[in-house]
Design an enzyme around this catalytic site. Structure first.
Site, PDB file in Angstrom:
ATOM      1  N   ASN A 172      -0.621   6.637   4.592  1.00  0.00           N
ATOM      2  CA  ASN A 172      -1.084   5.812   5.697  1.00  0.00           C
ATOM      3  C   ASN A 172      -0.518   6.312   7.019  1.00  0.00           C
ATOM      4  O   ASN A 172       0.438   7.081   7.064  1.00  0.00           O
ATOM      5  CB  ASN A 172      -0.596   4.375   5.498  1.00  0.00           C
ATOM      6  CG  ASN A 172      -1.278   3.675   4.361  1.00  0.00           C
ATOM      7  OD1 ASN A 172      -2.429   3.269   4.477  1.00  0.00           O
ATOM      8  ND2 ASN A 172      -0.561   3.520   3.252  1.00  0.00           N
ATOM      9  N   HIS A 181      -7.366   0.526   9.798  1.00  0.00           N
ATOM     10  CA  HIS A 181      -6.450   1.031   8.768  1.00  0.00           C
ATOM     11  C   HIS A 181      -6.745   2.508   8.555  1.00  0.00           C
ATOM     12  O   HIS A 181      -7.756   2.868   7.943  1.00  0.00           O
ATOM     13  CB  HIS A 181      -6.685   0.237   7.474  1.00  0.00           C
ATOM     14  CG  HIS A 181      -5.752   0.580   6.356  1.00  0.00           C
ATOM     15  ND1 HIS A 181      -4.907  -0.344   5.798  1.00  0.00           N
ATOM     16  CD2 HIS A 181      -5.540   1.725   5.669  1.00  0.00           C
ATOM     17  CE1 HIS A 181      -4.218   0.218   4.814  1.00  0.00           C
ATOM     18  NE2 HIS A 181      -4.587   1.482   4.724  1.00  0.00           N
ATOM     19  N   CYS A 240      -4.167   5.842  -2.405  1.00  0.00           N
ATOM     20  CA  CYS A 240      -4.977   4.952  -3.236  1.00  0.00           C
ATOM     21  C   CYS A 240      -5.059   5.523  -4.639  1.00  0.00           C
ATOM     22  O   CYS A 240      -5.490   6.674  -4.810  1.00  0.00           O
ATOM     23  CB  CYS A 240      -6.384   4.802  -2.652  1.00  0.00           C
ATOM     24  SG  CYS A 240      -7.469   3.781  -3.670  1.00  0.00           S
ATOM     25  N   ASP A 262       0.818  -1.202   0.000  1.00  0.00           N
ATOM     26  CA  ASP A 262       0.000   0.000   0.000  1.00  0.00           C
ATOM     27  C   ASP A 262       0.856   1.257   0.000  1.00  0.00           C
ATOM     28  O   ASP A 262       0.474   2.283  -0.548  1.00  0.00           O
ATOM     29  CB  ASP A 262      -0.921  -0.025   1.226  1.00  0.00           C
ATOM     30  CG  ASP A 262      -2.075   0.954   1.117  1.00  0.00           C
ATOM     31  OD1 ASP A 262      -2.383   1.392   0.001  1.00  0.00           O
ATOM     32  OD2 ASP A 262      -2.680   1.272   2.153  1.00  0.00           O
TER      33      ASP A 262
END
Length: 312
Positions: free
Chosen positions: A263, A221, A254, A26
């Protein structure tokens, strides 16, 4: 400045947590700078050496959609050569049965699938309707379970959607229960665009427990778009959740939700956990050093506040 925070324990919090490291997947998937496969293998190896486990290594997604992860097979092959059977324990994201086939060919044992709590994001991210995504997941998850794999379910847009706005908690619980009913061993609830706040976190976790889902099945998350990731993590700890996704150096985003920024940084999470006396088994200095090393490869400073503070 001290290299470690003072330890002040708080009543009612877990004594230990699991950090699910997503930086190699990610964290890198939205990067514009091309990263060599060998550097990615070094990253995963260094994160493991720092005590992080699990470390999600990559995604078997079509390179057209996520070109940064086009070398997934090559990366996993190199990691198997380096680490042997330990590499086959690294989780990978698979979008469908084709991705599962590639994971099975390499003898991998842990996969993750990625769903949406909203119709619009299911369409944009998966080219499926809200209901259609579950029909797509069903054979993939069934085959994975039959093969003895564990399956993690990511659920995105749990707090807000850039197209649909605030997402009803009942809708999130419904979507999450459907993934669990299909066989997900763990459900990661994603604040994909970082709009969640502490009270919202407690309300959502409480709704899942009221629906019969134990906190042991949940992970959280968070993205730090509005600077709320650590506050939301603390709310999750107060709610009894003990698994948290984080990305070394705070990398990530994303490709299909442009408002999704980095993140929660693994180092920032570790600093807070250390200050609370919560065990996690990870060497903060090694993770920060790895993030500094990776930032040099990316040609820009790490977004993590702790990495910046600790860097000489």
């Amino acid at each position: 400045m001290s290299a470690l925070p003072a330890v002040v324990r708080q009543d009612g919090l877990p004594t230990s947590v699991t950090i699910y490291e997503v930086g190699a997947r990610d964290g890198l998937q939205n990067e514009q700078t091309s990263i060599d496969t060998g550097v990615k293998a070094d990253l995963v190896t260094r994160l493991l050496d720092a005590g992080l486990s699990p470390v999600e290594a990559t995604s078997f997604v079509h390179p057209k959609w996520v070109p940064q992860l086009a070398d997934a097979k090559e990366l996993m092959t190199e990691l198997v050569d380096r680490l042997g059977e330990r590499a086959r324990e690294l989780p990978v994201l698979v979008p469908n049965e084709k991705g599962l086939d590639r994971a099975l060919e390499l003898g991998l044992r842990h996969i993750a699938i990625f769903g949406s709590a909203t119709e619009t994001f299911a369409n944009k991210n998966l080219n499926q309707s809200y209901d259609g995504q579950f029909a797509m997941f069903e054979p993939t998850m069934a085959r994975a379970k039959d093969a003895g794999m564990t399956v993690r379910g990511y659920l995105s847009m749990c707090f807000g959607d850039p197209w649909e706005g605030q997402v009803e908690i009942a809708k999130v619980v419904e979507a999450g229960r459907r993934l669990l009913d299909l066989g997900a061993d763990e459900l990661s609830l994603g604040d994909t665009i970082g709009v969640g706040t502490a009270g919202h976190v407690k309300q959502l976790v409480g709704a899942f427990t009221a629906a019969g889902v134990p906190t042991e099945k949940l992970a959280l998350h968070f993205h730090d778009t509005y600077g709320q990731a650590l506050a939301n993590t603390y709310a999750g700890l107060e709610s009894g959740v003990t698994t948290y996704d984080a990305s070394a150096g705070g990398l990530g985003g994303c490709p299909y939700a442009k408002s999704a920024t980095g993140n929660l940084a693994t180092e920032d999470l570790l600093w807070m956990l250390d200050g609370l006396g919560i065990e996690h088994g990870v060497d903060l200095g090694k993770v920060a050093g790895t993030s500094s090393w990776l930032a040099d490869h990316l040609g820009r400073p790490s977004p993590s506040a702790v990495v910046r503070a600790l860097r000489p």
